[in-house]
Enzyme design. Structure first.
Site, PDB file in Angstrom:
ATOM      1  N   GLY A   1       0.847  -1.192   0.000  1.00  0.00           N
ATOM      2  CA  GLY A   1       0.000   0.000   0.000  1.00  0.00           C
ATOM      3  C   GLY A   1       0.878   1.235   0.000  1.00  0.00           C
ATOM      4  O   GLY A   1       1.979   1.235  -0.584  1.00  0.00           O
ATOM      5  N   ASN A   2       0.447   2.275   0.680  1.00  0.00           N
ATOM      6  CA  ASN A   2       1.179   3.544   0.640  1.00  0.00           C
ATOM      7  C   ASN A   2       2.614   3.411   1.143  1.00  0.00           C
ATOM      8  O   ASN A   2       3.559   3.852   0.490  1.00  0.00           O
ATOM      9  CB  ASN A   2       0.439   4.596   1.476  1.00  0.00           C
ATOM     10  CG  ASN A   2      -0.768   5.134   0.734  1.00  0.00           C
ATOM     11  OD1 ASN A   2      -0.815   5.124  -0.488  1.00  0.00           O
ATOM     12  ND2 ASN A   2      -1.754   5.605   1.477  1.00  0.00           N
TER      13      ASN A   2
ATOM     14  N   ARG B   1      -3.894   4.641  16.960  1.00  0.00           N
ATOM     15  CA  ARG B   1      -3.207   3.463  16.426  1.00  0.00           C
ATOM     16  C   ARG B   1      -3.736   2.203  17.118  1.00  0.00           C
ATOM     17  O   ARG B   1      -3.815   1.141  16.520  1.00  0.00           O
ATOM     18  CB  ARG B   1      -1.702   3.586  16.640  1.00  0.00           C
ATOM     19  CG  ARG B   1      -1.064   4.740  15.861  1.00  0.00           C
ATOM     20  CD  ARG B   1       0.408   4.885  16.181  1.00  0.00           C
ATOM     21  NE  ARG B   1       1.035   5.981  15.452  1.00  0.00           N
ATOM     22  CZ  ARG B   1       1.186   7.212  15.937  1.00  0.00           C
ATOM     23  NH1 ARG B   1       0.738   7.525  17.140  1.00  0.00           N
ATOM     24  NH2 ARG B   1       1.790   8.133  15.223  1.00  0.00           N
TER      25      ARG B   1
ATOM     26  N   ASN C   1       0.729  -0.977  12.519  1.00  0.00           N
ATOM     27  CA  ASN C   1       0.360  -0.457  13.842  1.00  0.00           C
ATOM     28  C   ASN C   1      -0.735  -1.276  14.522  1.00  0.00           C
ATOM     29  O   ASN C   1      -1.467  -1.973  13.818  1.00  0.00           O
ATOM     30  CB  ASN C   1      -0.155   0.985  13.684  1.00  0.00           C
ATOM     31  CG  ASN C   1       0.970   1.995  13.698  1.00  0.00           C
ATOM     32  OD1 ASN C   1       1.923   1.860  14.450  1.00  0.00           O
ATOM     33  ND2 ASN C   1       0.855   3.018  12.861  1.00  0.00           N
TER      34      ASN C   1
ATOM     35  N   ARG D   1      10.507  13.277  13.035  1.00  0.00           N
ATOM     36  CA  ARG D   1       9.468  14.295  13.239  1.00  0.00           C
ATOM     37  C   ARG D   1       9.938  15.335  14.257  1.00  0.00           C
ATOM     38  O   ARG D   1       9.745  16.537  14.067  1.00  0.00           O
ATOM     39  CB  ARG D   1       8.160  13.625  13.701  1.00  0.00           C
ATOM     40  CG  ARG D   1       7.480  12.907  12.548  1.00  0.00           C
ATOM     41  CD  ARG D   1       6.188  12.234  12.929  1.00  0.00           C
ATOM     42  NE  ARG D   1       5.551  11.711  11.717  1.00  0.00           N
ATOM     43  CZ  ARG D   1       4.763  10.649  11.667  1.00  0.00           C
ATOM     44  NH1 ARG D   1       4.496   9.964  12.767  1.00  0.00           N
ATOM     45  NH2 ARG D   1       4.233  10.265  10.531  1.00  0.00           N
TER      46      ARG D   1
ATOM     47  N   HIS E   1       5.175   3.564  20.233  1.00  0.00           N
ATOM     48  CA  HIS E   1       4.808   4.449  19.118  1.00  0.00           C
ATOM     49  C   HIS E   1       3.342   4.843  19.290  1.00  0.00           C
ATOM     50  O   HIS E   1       2.442   4.228  18.741  1.00  0.00           O
ATOM     51  CB  HIS E   1       5.020   3.700  17.801  1.00  0.00           C
ATOM     52  CG  HIS E   1       4.726   4.526  16.588  1.00  0.00           C
ATOM     53  ND1 HIS E   1       5.261   5.774  16.387  1.00  0.00           N
ATOM     54  CD2 HIS E   1       3.960   4.267  15.497  1.00  0.00           C
ATOM     55  CE1 HIS E   1       4.836   6.243  15.227  1.00  0.00           C
ATOM     56  NE2 HIS E   1       4.031   5.352  14.676  1.00  0.00           N
TER      57      HIS E   1
HETATM   58  N1  NAD Z   1       5.313   2.253  12.390  1.00  0.00           N
HETATM   59  C1  NAD Z   1       5.076   3.433  11.849  1.00  0.00           C
HETATM   60  O1  NAD Z   1       5.738   4.410  12.167  1.00  0.00           O
HETATM   61  C2  NAD Z   1       4.002   3.549  10.797  1.00  0.00           C
HETATM   62  C3  NAD Z   1       3.965   4.656   9.935  1.00  0.00           C
HETATM   63  C4  NAD Z   1       2.988   4.689   8.937  1.00  0.00           C
HETATM   64  C5  NAD Z   1       2.075   3.639   8.825  1.00  0.00           C
HETATM   65  N2  NAD Z   1       2.124   2.616   9.713  1.00  0.00           N
HETATM   66  C6  NAD Z   1       1.209   1.481   9.638  1.00  0.00           C
HETATM   67  O2  NAD Z   1       1.582   0.690   8.509  1.00  0.00           O
HETATM   68  C7  NAD Z   1       0.439  -0.005   8.022  1.00  0.00           C
HETATM   69  C8  NAD Z   1       0.335   0.243   6.523  1.00  0.00           C
HETATM   70  O3  NAD Z   1       0.048   1.611   6.261  1.00  0.00           O
HETATM   71  P1  NAD Z   1      -0.274   2.078   4.758  1.00  0.00           P
HETATM   72  O4  NAD Z   1      -0.500   3.536   4.826  1.00  0.00           O
HETATM   73  O5  NAD Z   1       0.735   1.523   3.821  1.00  0.00           O
HETATM   74  O6  NAD Z   1      -1.676   1.334   4.535  1.00  0.00           O
HETATM   75  P2  NAD Z   1      -2.328   0.896   3.163  1.00  0.00           P
HETATM   76  O7  NAD Z   1      -3.758   0.612   3.447  1.00  0.00           O
HETATM   77  O8  NAD Z   1      -1.997   1.880   2.088  1.00  0.00           O
HETATM   78  O9  NAD Z   1      -1.574  -0.471   2.807  1.00  0.00           O
HETATM   79  C9  NAD Z   1      -1.759  -1.644   3.519  1.00  0.00           C
HETATM   80  C10 NAD Z   1      -1.626  -2.799   2.536  1.00  0.00           C
HETATM   81  O10 NAD Z   1      -1.684  -4.027   3.256  1.00  0.00           O
HETATM   82  C11 NAD Z   1      -2.345  -4.959   2.427  1.00  0.00           C
HETATM   83  N3  NAD Z   1      -2.786  -6.115   3.217  1.00  0.00           N
HETATM   84  C12 NAD Z   1      -3.803  -6.202   4.104  1.00  0.00           C
HETATM   85  N4  NAD Z   1      -3.863  -7.452   4.610  1.00  0.00           N
HETATM   86  C13 NAD Z   1      -2.847  -8.157   4.050  1.00  0.00           C
HETATM   87  C14 NAD Z   1      -2.381  -9.493   4.173  1.00  0.00           C
HETATM   88  N5  NAD Z   1      -2.975 -10.371   4.987  1.00  0.00           N
HETATM   89  N6  NAD Z   1      -1.316  -9.876   3.435  1.00  0.00           N
HETATM   90  C15 NAD Z   1      -0.711  -9.006   2.590  1.00  0.00           C
HETATM   91  N7  NAD Z   1      -1.114  -7.730   2.429  1.00  0.00           N
HETATM   92  C16 NAD Z   1      -2.165  -7.308   3.149  1.00  0.00           C
HETATM   93  C17 NAD Z   1      -3.479  -4.143   1.816  1.00  0.00           C
HETATM   94  O11 NAD Z   1      -4.036  -4.794   0.671  1.00  0.00           O
HETATM   95  C18 NAD Z   1      -2.772  -2.841   1.501  1.00  0.00           C
HETATM   96  O12 NAD Z   1      -2.230  -2.834   0.200  1.00  0.00           O
HETATM   97  C19 NAD Z   1      -0.749   0.524   8.835  1.00  0.00           C
HETATM   98  O13 NAD Z   1      -1.028  -0.383   9.890  1.00  0.00           O
HETATM   99  C20 NAD Z   1      -0.240   1.836   9.394  1.00  0.00           C
HETATM  100  O14 NAD Z   1      -0.894   2.205  10.580  1.00  0.00           O
HETATM  101  C21 NAD Z   1       3.066   2.557  10.684  1.00  0.00           C
END
Ligand code: NAD
Length: 316
Positions: A12-13, A90, A122, A153, A177
């Site tokens: 994803g993102n 989160r 998260n 940040r 976090h």
């Molecule tokens: N640790 C940090 O500092 C931090 C920072 C940003 C985001 N995050 C976390 O990272 C995660 C991803 O964020 P994002 O913005 O990329 O979200 P997103 O929704 O853009 O991407 C998540 C991806 O995971 C895929 N997915 C879901 N279940 C799956 C599975 N069982 N197997 C494989 N793929 C699967 C989805 O299809 C999607 O493409 C979120 O939980 C977000 O909260 C953490």
């Protein structure tokens, strides 16, 4: 370029931004992408491979449509899961993402026995705990990315306050976090000087507050998801330290084994990263106030772990 393979689960993102940055900068020889949505991993593999053509990088990017093809990774980054939306913390992601992390750990462990796993999903500290608890990987090989992002940040908010974009700022943020993270004022410097030599105490309080809310500020503006450029970039530094065995210091989520008086709980702390993942946990001589804040942060993570133990791991 080294002969290393990075696997990314969840394209994803964050996952796609990470893959793009790794590939276009020639940081590894292979990138394997896997997502529950096969079309997304295929689209991203094609798009990023075509971007690489415009660079001098030789990185090959491949979409893996089944578990058997996702193999022999040196590092696996897990970003699979849902991201928060406005008015969500989160912690609201806990049970959904824990089930996803468990299924991903089951998928990857057989064909990637030597990999180092970096969790991004998260709530971060609870997801690192989940990944460890649901697999046989040793604690040094399963870590979480968040402290590097929170530190970036904090550096940004210091630079913003100073109004000098290129000043040499070093920061450290430990703890979970989340809202209870612990920005370490005494271990942060501006051009080698302590923060309180340059900034007023009001400014420092404001910087701490903004650091804690930095992720939430972006969630509110985006409305449909959370930050991804800084999270991806913060992960790159960790990957390079592991691939190049630099033993550089990063704030990462790791299982504590007595550090700061805590065991069997995951928290962000300073660690040295190298070819074995977490080579050493660095215990800092933090102030009594910071110790209290760290304890509160540990309590928050423990509350989530208790829910996981009851609802997912079925332990009373
Ligand atoms: N640790 C940090 O500092 C931090 C920072 C940003 C985001 N995050 C976390 O990272 C995660 C991803 O964020 P994002 O913005 O990329 O979200 P997103 O929704 O853009 O991407 C998540 C991806 O995971 C895929 N997915 C879901 N279940 C799956 C599975 N069982 N197997 C494989 N793929 C699967 C989805 O299809 C999607 O493409 C979120 O939980 C977000 O909260 C953490």
């Amino acid at each position: 370029m080294n002969n290393k393979t990075i696997g990314i689960i969840g394209v994803g993102n964050v996952g796609a931004t990470l893959a793009f940055t790794l590939a276009t900068n020639n940081i590894c020889s292979n990138i394997l992408l896997k997502d529950i949505r096969n079309n997304i991993s295929q689209a991203m593999a094609l798009d990023i491979s075509q971007a690489v053509q415009g660079t001098s990088s030789n990185t090959k990017v491949t979409a893996c449509l089944n578990n058997e093809d996702f193999k022999e990774c040196d590092i696996i980054v897990i970003t699979a899961g849902i991201a928060r939306k406005p008015n969500m913390s989160r912690d609201d992601l806990l049970l959904t993402n824990a089930k996803i992390v468990i299924s991903v750990m089951n998928e990857i462990s057989k064909n990637n026995p030597n990999a180092i796993i970096i969790i991004i999903s998260n709530p971060l500290d609870a997801m690192v705990y989940t990944a460890l608890k649901s697999s046989n990987y040793p604690a040094n090989k399963v870590l979480g990315m968040a402290g590097t992002l929170d530190s970036a940040r904090m550096s940004y908010f210091i630079a913003e306050k100073l109004g000098f974009p290129n000043v040499n700022i070093k920061t450290s943020v430990i703890g979970g976090h989340g809202d209870s993270m612990v920005p370490l004022v005494d271990f942060s410097t501006i051009d080698g000087k302590k923060l309180n030599e340059i900034l007023s105490s009001e400014d420092i309080v404001d910087i701490i507050d903004k650091t804690k809310n930095g992720g939430g500020q972006i969630v509110k503006l985006l409305e449909t998801g959370s930050a991804y450029y800084a999270p991806a970039y913060s992960t790159i530094g960790m990957i390079e330290a592991i691939l190049n065995d630099t033993k550089e210091c990063f704030a990462c989520a790791t299982l504590l084994n007595g550090e700061y008086g805590h065991k069997n709980i995951v928290s962000g702390v300073d660690v040295l990263l190298g070819k074995n993942g977490v080579e050493k946990i660095v215990e800092l001589d933090i102030s009594n106030f910071e110790k209290e804040q760290f304890q509160k942060s540990i309590n928050n993570v423990q509350e989530l772990v208790d829910v996981l133990e009851e609802k997912i791991f079925n332990k009373k």
